[in-house]
Design an enzyme around this catalytic site. Structure first.
Site, PDB file in Angstrom:
ATOM      1  N   LYS A 108      -9.829  11.433 -19.349  1.00 30.28           N
ATOM      2  CA  LYS A 108      -9.662   9.970 -19.674  1.00 30.28           C
ATOM      3  C   LYS A 108      -7.978  10.307 -20.023  1.00 30.28           C
ATOM      4  O   LYS A 108      -7.779  11.054 -20.830  1.00 30.28           O
ATOM      5  CB  LYS A 108     -10.329   9.648 -20.870  1.00 30.28           C
ATOM      6  CG  LYS A 108     -11.929  10.174 -20.511  1.00 30.28           C
ATOM      7  CD  LYS A 108     -12.630   9.300 -19.552  1.00 30.28           C
ATOM      8  CE  LYS A 108     -13.963   9.446 -19.127  1.00 30.28           C
ATOM      9  NZ  LYS A 108     -14.217  10.095 -18.034  1.00 30.28           N
ATOM     10  N   ALA A 147     -21.156  15.079 -24.600  1.00 29.38           N
ATOM     11  CA  ALA A 147     -21.457  16.276 -23.651  1.00 29.38           C
ATOM     12  C   ALA A 147     -22.689  16.642 -23.997  1.00 29.38           C
ATOM     13  O   ALA A 147     -23.759  16.802 -23.197  1.00 29.38           O
ATOM     14  CB  ALA A 147     -20.134  17.316 -23.605  1.00 29.38           C
ATOM     15  N   LYS A 198     -10.380   3.021 -24.799  1.00 29.76           N
ATOM     16  CA  LYS A 198     -11.511   3.357 -25.856  1.00 29.76           C
ATOM     17  C   LYS A 198     -11.103   4.367 -26.602  1.00 29.76           C
ATOM     18  O   LYS A 198     -11.696   4.483 -27.857  1.00 29.76           O
ATOM     19  CB  LYS A 198     -12.850   3.266 -25.271  1.00 29.76           C
ATOM     20  CG  LYS A 198     -13.005   4.655 -24.107  1.00 29.76           C
ATOM     21  CD  LYS A 198     -13.640   5.829 -24.926  1.00 29.76           C
ATOM     22  CE  LYS A 198     -13.649   6.784 -23.915  1.00 29.76           C
ATOM     23  NZ  LYS A 198     -13.916   8.017 -24.462  1.00 29.76           N
ATOM     24  N   ARG A 270     -13.674  14.614 -32.733  1.00 26.53           N
ATOM     25  CA  ARG A 270     -12.336  14.855 -33.389  1.00 26.53           C
ATOM     26  C   ARG A 270     -11.137  13.989 -33.670  1.00 26.53           C
ATOM     27  O   ARG A 270     -10.670  13.820 -34.762  1.00 26.53           O
ATOM     28  CB  ARG A 270     -11.525  15.978 -32.467  1.00 26.53           C
ATOM     29  CG  ARG A 270     -12.279  17.260 -32.381  1.00 26.53           C
ATOM     30  CD  ARG A 270     -11.725  18.077 -31.378  1.00 26.53           C
ATOM     31  NE  ARG A 270     -11.995  17.374 -29.746  1.00 26.53           N
ATOM     32  CZ  ARG A 270     -11.908  17.894 -28.838  1.00 26.53           C
ATOM     33  NH1 ARG A 270     -11.912  19.356 -28.913  1.00 26.53           N
ATOM     34  NH2 ARG A 270     -12.390  17.567 -27.475  1.00 26.53           N
ATOM     35  N   ASN A 271     -11.244  12.930 -32.615  1.00 26.96           N
ATOM     36  CA  ASN A 271     -10.299  11.623 -32.701  1.00 26.96           C
ATOM     37  C   ASN A 271     -10.801  10.688 -34.172  1.00 26.96           C
ATOM     38  O   ASN A 271      -9.822  10.413 -34.821  1.00 26.96           O
ATOM     39  CB  ASN A 271     -10.680  10.511 -31.722  1.00 26.96           C
ATOM     40  CG  ASN A 271      -9.616  10.666 -30.649  1.00 26.96           C
ATOM     41  OD1 ASN A 271      -8.548  10.609 -31.010  1.00 26.96           O
ATOM     42  ND2 ASN A 271     -10.042  10.659 -29.527  1.00 26.96           N
TER      43      ASN A 271
END
Lengths: 352, 352
Positions: A108, A147, A198, A270-271
Site C-alpha cells: 500500500k 495478517a 487509510k 506500528r503506525n
C-alpha cells in the site's frame, strides 16, 4: 488450481499463503534478501518467526537465490514486499516475470513525481518492468486484513481490484475460502488510493492515547474517543476526496477499501504506536531516528509522500489550499516536527 | 447569551450544560419524572450520580413539577429524553413550549408507520405538538460525542442540524467553546437518519469480543478486528443508502454524523455490550428479558424499528430485497432470536 509464487516473506505475504494453499493452489514463498532468517526458520521448523505461527506444510519456501526457479511457470506472482521495496521488486520482476503472468500486489502506498503528481504503486512497479509491464496482468488486494488474523482463519473481507474482470474472477476463485471473503472491482485506482490514504489517518489513531498518558490520565474515567472519532470522520472525508481526485469511484470510501480498512488500521500496529508517541509530545524526528528507529512505518511514509505532493499540487493550483487539512497537519508533524495541535476549525469543509 | 432549558437530566443532556453554561448562557436542567434521584443529588451535592461528575454551580436543577417555570421565557428548549420518551416529551412540550422558542433535540432514532414509512424523531415530536409545531424552530445535535468526555472537556466535534441556517448559527455561537467544536447543516433528515443508523451497526461492534470469549480465545494472539472492520464497512454502506433513501445528502455518511459517530459508538457502551452477549451465543430474547433487563438499548430499539420497516418496505416493493443485508441480519437476531451468522456473501452489493 493456480501456481502462485509469492515474492517477499513478510507477515501479510505469508498469511495469504493460508487460503491459497488450502484451496489446492500450488504456493511458493520466496524470501527477499532481507528475509533469509524467515526462510531458514520455515525450512527448518515451518515456524514464521514474526507471525509466530506454523506455515502450512504444502507451502514451498525458497531463498531469493532460487527465485527464478520458483517464479518460472507460475500463473500468479505476488509482489509481497513493503512500500520501501517497490522499486526493487519492480526491477526483480522485470527479469523474473514472463508474459501472461498475473502480478498481484499487496503493497500500500503512493509515489509522487517532482511536481507532485501522484502514482499508485502498481504503476510504479509497471514503470520498472519496462516492456514486460503490458504483457502481464495486474491486480491488487485491499481491505481490512490483519495478517495474523487471516492466518488463523478469522473471517476477513477483502477486495481484489485490477484491470480485467476475468483475471479478478480467476484470482478470487483461487483464494476464496469459508473465512476469506473476496469481492472484486475494476476500480483499481480508487481502491489503491484508498489503501494508501487509510494508512495516513491510522497514524492519528494513536494520538489520543498518547495525550492521555502525557496528562497522567491513561486510566481516567473518560477517555478520548470523541477526539479519535472526529479524526476518523475527517480522515474518511479526505480519503474520499483523494480517491475522487485520482479518478477513482468515491463509493470506495464507504466500503471495505475505505472506512473498513481505515477502521482496522486504527485499531493498532506500528503506525498507531508512532502516533501515540506524537500524542505524548515526542517530536517526530526523535520517534523516527531514535524511539522507533529502523521500524517500518508505512503510514508515515505515505504521509511523507502525499503531504509533500499536496503542498506542490496546491502551489500548482491543482488542489485548493483549504482541502486536506488533516493530511497537511499530519505532514507538518512528520516532516517539520510540528507539535500536535489539530486544526479542528478547518475540518469538515471549515467550521460554519 | 441564551436562556436554555433542558428537559431530561440524563448523561448527554447534562453533559451539554457544560459548554452551554461556561459560555455565559443561562441554563436550567429539568429532570423528568424518572430523574428525581438525579435532581435531588444535584440540588444537594452538585453530583450527577450516573455521570459521576459535579455539575457546574451555575446550572439550575429543577424537578419536573417546576418544568413550566424553568421553560417559560427560554430561548431554547432542549429535548434531552431518550428515544423511548419521545412521545411523552412531545406531549409535555405541547403545553410547556411557546411560539418562537427553538426545540433542540438530542435523541437518536426513528419511528415507523404501520406501512413501514420511517420518520426521524423530530418529526415525531412535531406531530405530538399539534399547532405549536410550526410556531417553534427545530434543530438537533448529532456527531461523535460521549457524554462524559464532553463533560470533562475532551475535544468533541459535532453537527448542529436543523431547518433554518440563522437558528443554527445562533445555537452554534451559544455552544462553541475551545473544546466543543460545532458545525452546522441544514440537511436535517440526512443527519438524523445517520444518527439512527450508526446506533444500529454499533450493536455489531460487540460480536467479535463475544465470539472470542465463547471460543476461549479472549486473550488469543490474534483478535478479530478484520471481522468488525468488515461489519463497519458494510454498516457505512447501508447507513449511506438509508440516508439517501430518506432524502438526505449521501455525504453525511463520510463525516461526523456518519462514520465519525459510528466509530465512537462502536468503541463501547451498552449496545456493544449487548452485542457481546450475542457473539457469545446468548439468544437475544434472553439478553433483552434477563441479562440486560431494564437497560436502555437505543441501538436495539433502532434495529427493531428499522428492521421491521425494511421488511414492510420490501413487501411494498419500495426497497430491493438484496438491500440492507446487515440490518436484516441484525433484525433477525433481535426480533427472531436468530443465531449470529453474518451473511457475508450478501454484503457490499453481493460477493462477485
Amino acid at each position: 488450481m493456480l501456481r502462485i509464487a509469492v515474492l517477499g516473506a513478510g507477515v501479510m505475504a505469508t498469511a495469504l499463503t493460508f487460503p491459497a494453499v488450502e484451496n489446492g493452489n500450488e504456493v511458493s514463498l520466496i524470501g527477499t534478501h532481507l528475509d533469509d532468517e524467515i526462510i531458514d526458520s520455515i525450512q527448518a521448523t515451518r515456524e514464521h518467526p514474526v507471525l509466530k505461527l506454523r506455515v502450512d506444510e504444502r507451502v514451498k519456501a525458497y531463498h531469493f537465490a532460487d527465485a527464478a526457479k520458483a517464479i518460472e511457470g507460475a500463473d500468479v506472482v505476488m509482489s509481497g514486499v513493503n512500500s520501501f521495496g517497490v522499486n526493487w521488486a519492480g526491477e526483480q520482476l522485470a527479469s523474473l516475470a514472463t508474459p501472461g503472468q498475473t502480478i498481484l500486489c499487496i503493497t500500500k502506498g503512493m509515489q509522487a513525481d517532482e511536481d507532485g503528481t501522484l502514482h499508485i504503486l502498481p504503476e510504479v512497479l509497471k514503470k520498472r518492468m519496462g516492456d514486460l509491464a503490458d504483457k502481464v496482468h495486474w491486480a491488487a488486494i485491499v481491505g481490512p486484513s490483519i495478517a495474523g488474523e487471516l492466518a488463523v482463519h478469522r473471517d476477513t473481507c477483502v477486495v481484489f481490484c485490477g484491470e480485467q474482470q476475468e483475471i479478478l474472477d480467476r484470482l478470487a476463485k483461487a483464494y476464496r475460502t469459508d473465512y476469506y471473503h473476496v469481492w472484486t472491482s475494476t476500480d483499481f485506482v480508487g481502491h489503491e488510493v484508498g489503501a494508501c490514504m487509510k494508512n495516513i489517518f491510522a497514524f492519528g489513531g494513536g494520538f489520543a492515547a498518547g495525550m492521555l498518558e502525557k496528562a497522567g490520565q491513561a486510566d481516567a474515567q473518560y477517555a478520548m474517543y470523541d477526539y479519535t472519532a472526529a479524526l476518523f470522520g475527517e480522515g474518511a472525508r479526505e480519503l474520499k476526496q483523494m480517491v475522487t481526485f485520482m479518478g477513482g469511484d468515491p463509493e470506495v470510501a464507504t466500503g471495505l477499501g475505505g472506512v473498513g480498512d481505515m477502521f482496522v488500521t486504527t485499531m493498532g500496529g506500528r503506525n498507531v504506536r508512532a502516533g501515540t508517541y506524537v500524542g505524548a509530545g515526542v517530536p517526530f524526528s526523535q520517534i523516527r531516528n531514535v524511539t522507533m528507529k529502523g521500524i517500518t512505518l508505512e503510514g508515515v511514509a505515505a504521509i511523507d509522500v502525499v503531504g509533500e505532493a499536496i503542498e506542490k499540487l496546491t502551489q500548482r493550483g491543482v488542489v485548493a489550499k483549504d482541502d486536506y487539512p488533516l493530511v497537511r497537519a499530519l505532514y507538518d508533524i512528520v516532516a517539520h516536527d510540528a507539535p500536535l495541535d489539530l486544526p479542528w476549525k478547518k475540518f469538515f469543509g471549515g467550521e460554519k
